[in-house]
Scaffold this active site. Structure first.
Site, mmCIF file in Angstrom:
data_model
loop_
_atom_site.group_PDB
_atom_site.id
_atom_site.type_symbol
_atom_site.label_atom_id
_atom_site.label_comp_id
_atom_site.label_asym_id
_atom_site.label_seq_id
_atom_site.Cartn_x
_atom_site.Cartn_y
_atom_site.Cartn_z
ATOM 1 N N SER A 1 18.485 9.022 17.268
ATOM 2 C CA SER A 1 17.689 8.559 16.142
ATOM 3 C C SER A 1 17.103 9.758 15.422
ATOM 4 O O SER A 1 16.568 10.670 16.060
ATOM 5 C CB SER A 1 16.571 7.626 16.628
ATOM 6 O OG SER A 1 15.862 7.090 15.540
ATOM 7 N N ALA A 2 17.222 9.764 14.103
ATOM 8 C CA ALA A 2 16.699 10.863 13.296
ATOM 9 C C ALA A 2 15.749 10.314 12.240
ATOM 10 O O ALA A 2 15.431 9.125 12.223
ATOM 11 C CB ALA A 2 17.850 11.633 12.658
ATOM 12 N N SER A 3 15.310 11.175 11.343
ATOM 13 C CA SER A 3 14.278 10.791 10.386
ATOM 14 C C SER A 3 14.785 9.823 9.327
ATOM 15 O O SER A 3 14.027 9.002 8.819
ATOM 16 C CB SER A 3 13.731 12.046 9.700
ATOM 17 O OG SER A 3 14.781 12.762 9.068
ATOM 18 N N ASP B 1 22.290 21.539 6.217
ATOM 19 C CA ASP B 1 21.308 21.024 7.189
ATOM 20 C C ASP B 1 21.765 21.373 8.601
ATOM 21 O O ASP B 1 21.877 20.506 9.470
ATOM 22 C CB ASP B 1 21.168 19.509 7.014
ATOM 23 C CG ASP B 1 19.894 18.969 7.668
ATOM 24 O OD1 ASP B 1 18.983 19.766 7.946
ATOM 25 O OD2 ASP B 1 19.822 17.756 7.909
ATOM 26 N N ALA C 1 18.111 8.076 9.570
ATOM 27 C CA ALA C 1 19.009 7.049 10.099
ATOM 28 C C ALA C 1 19.103 7.172 11.608
ATOM 29 O O ALA C 1 18.580 8.112 12.212
ATOM 30 C CB ALA C 1 20.394 7.197 9.466
ATOM 31 N N VAL D 1 22.057 6.222 15.052
ATOM 32 C CA VAL D 1 23.489 6.113 15.325
ATOM 33 C C VAL D 1 23.724 5.212 16.525
ATOM 34 O O VAL D 1 23.010 5.295 17.536
ATOM 35 C CB VAL D 1 24.085 7.512 15.580
ATOM 36 C CG1 VAL D 1 25.546 7.401 15.994
ATOM 37 C CG2 VAL D 1 23.950 8.380 14.344
#
Length: 523
Positions: A132-134, A287, A136, A138
């Protein structure tokens, strides 16, 4: 209404900082320093038991503040040479350990986007998120043909949060532009505009899918970088499906050593990939924090990078690349006069600046740096120093170079983590020299001709018609010239004829005058 909403947001930021015991951040602002003593008068400050480490409190505060602040923390986490180790370790968790949202909510969003149940779209779908990222998170899945994939889905309401914080940044940038003495020079509004475009691009997963496809094509036959395949028929604006990859996170140096990965070669390869993207493809991953980079362990003696998350992609104009290449080459050659000259020629520094004075300041800043071995010189920090020095002479910040600067700092931080003795200049210089040779001289002429050959080949069948048309026009022009020549000859003959008539008349008048004088003299 807008300003009321912004005031509420600023108040919320302050509340979050206080809730996580970070009041000192507020009182570190220059305008609040005179009342810093109030910090010790706050009742909750007397009895608070700080059980969580400082770095963890910063990470939790950034998570609560939303995606933009998480992005800021991710960028900071790559600069271990600038941060205490405890804070850097905590901020590194923002790269792939952001608290997930409900898997059921993710499934509903995927079904709404694809207009069919996940059981129809996929043979298998894991309701538990992999990461989990800022922006989205997966989920693992499998296609009906047995191919393992990952499904990336945007966080619910993330666009609203991003736009809210961007609105606040725009207001702050306008205030800086108007009231801060360096505001116009640093172009805060343009910088925020560039940052806004990058973030909004990240919210469009179709754009990210296209970026991944382009990057995969650029490195299609490469053994240095692998980019997973995109399944466009299952991609939507808020959902993207990619080939699942297996590798070791670049930050897990212990696992890399256990698998026998050549870290020195890996470090050099990472830098080479970056400069290839910038100077050869003009399409670079913007990024590249540790959470987005993995290493294949199939061939540890010849390691391959695996890249994910393609929401931020950078490009540079030809003039930007020339500025970067010529300046860095002049820097490492210690040709400070050339550096000053390039800044003036580019128009980024006012023309009334004395080049000798500018050169002297650059020399003062850089000579102490070059007293150290090249392996200890920070390539990214040199670029930062370059911009900082130029700003003293009212150089305007170029927003298009900010992403490059950030990416270069990330790459250098990662590479030095793998190999502290890395000489980044040895990797960068060949790419810059090759690119420069392609812009001038015989090589540039040959490349230009090669680029023009397809267009010339397209027009080749038309050449006979073009030749015939040219000949006909030449003949017509010749006829017109002949006609004009005849007309000019006739005009000349008329002029000569007129001149003869005039002379005859003059002679007759002169003769008549002489006869008249003779008559009056002898009459």
């Amino acid at each position: 209404m807008r300003y009321i909403r912004l005031l509420f947001r600023i108040s919320h930021i302050n509340v979050v900082l206080i809730r996580h015991g970070l009041e000192e951040v507020l009182f570190a602002v220059p305008y609040f320093r005179p009342i810093r003593f109030l910090l010790f008068l706050l009742p909750w400050h007397w009895f608070r038991k700080v059980e969580i480490a400082h770095g963890a409190r910063i990470r939790h505060a950034l998570e609560d503040l939303g995606p933009i602040f998480v992005k800021f923390g991710q960028t900071l986490s790559t600069r271990r040479d600038l941060l205490p180790e405890e804070i850097a370790d905590e901020l590194a968790k923002l790269q792939d350990q952001v608290p997930p949202f409900s898997g059921e909510v993710a499934r509903q969003q995927i079904e709404q986007a694809l207009q069919k149940p996940v059981s129809v779209a996929f043979a298998e779908f894991s309701i538990e998120p992999m990461a989990s990222a800022s922006i989205a998170q997966v989920h693992a899945a499998k296609l009906h043909n047995g191919v393992e994939v990952v499904v990336k889905v945007l966080r619910p309401g993330v666009e609203k949060q991003v736009r809210r914080d961007l609105e606040l940044l725009h207001v702050l940038a306008s205030i800086l532009h108007r009231y801060w003495k360096d505001g116009r020079m640093l172009q805060p509004r343009e910088v925020v505009g560039e940052f806004e475009q990058v973030l909004l691009d990240e919210l469009d997963l179709l754009r990210e899918a296209a970026n991944a496809s382009q990057l995969r094509r650029n490195f299609e036959n490469s053994t240095e970088l692998y980019v997973p395949e995109v399944y466009f028929d299952l991609c939507r604006r808020n959902v993207m499906v990619l080939e699942r990859i297996y590798g070791i996170p670049i930050s897990d140096t212990t696992a890399l050593r256990q698998h026998g990965v050549d870290l020195k070669k890996l470090s050099q390869r990472g830098c080479r990939i970056f400069f290839m993207q910038v100077f050869k493809h003009n399409f670079f991953h913007g990024d590249m924090h540790p959470g987005n980079i993995f290493v294949s362990y199939e061939h540890p003696e010849d390691p391959t990078f695996i890249s994910i998350d393609f929401g931020v992609i950078g490009t540079l104009t030809t003039s930007d690349k020339r500025y970067l290449a010529e300046n860095l080459m002049a820097f490492f050659d210690r040709d400070y006069h050339k550096v000053a000259e390039l800044h003036l020629e580019s128009g980024w520094v006012p023309s009334d600046v004395r080049i000798e004075q500018f050169e002297s300041v650059i020399r003062t800043v850089c000579e102490p740096v070059f007293q150290r071995p090249l392996s200890e010189i920070s390539f990214g920090n040199l670029l930062v120093r370059l911009f900082q020095t130029a700003r003293r002479f009212n150089m305007k910040v170029q927003p298009q170079l900010i992403l490059l600067e950030k990416t270069m700092l990330n790459i250098e931080g990662l590479s030095r983590q793998l190999d502290p003795e890395l000489n980044l200049w040895d990797t960068a210089k060949p790419f810059m020299e090759r690119w420069m040779s392609e812009q001038v001289g015989m090589r540039a002429l040959a490349l230009g001709m090669r680029r023009q050959l397809p267009r010339m080949a397209e027009r080749l069948p038309d050449i006979p018609d073009l030749v015939y048309s040219s000949v006909k026009k030449f003949e017509q022009n010749q006829e017109r010239l002949s006609q004009y020549s005849r007309e000019i000859d006739d005009l000349r003959w008329e002029i000569r004829k007129s001149n003869r008539n005039v002379m005859t008349i003059l002679l007759l008048v002169l003769l008549a005058a002489l006869l008249g004088l003779w008559y009056f003299q002898f009459a």
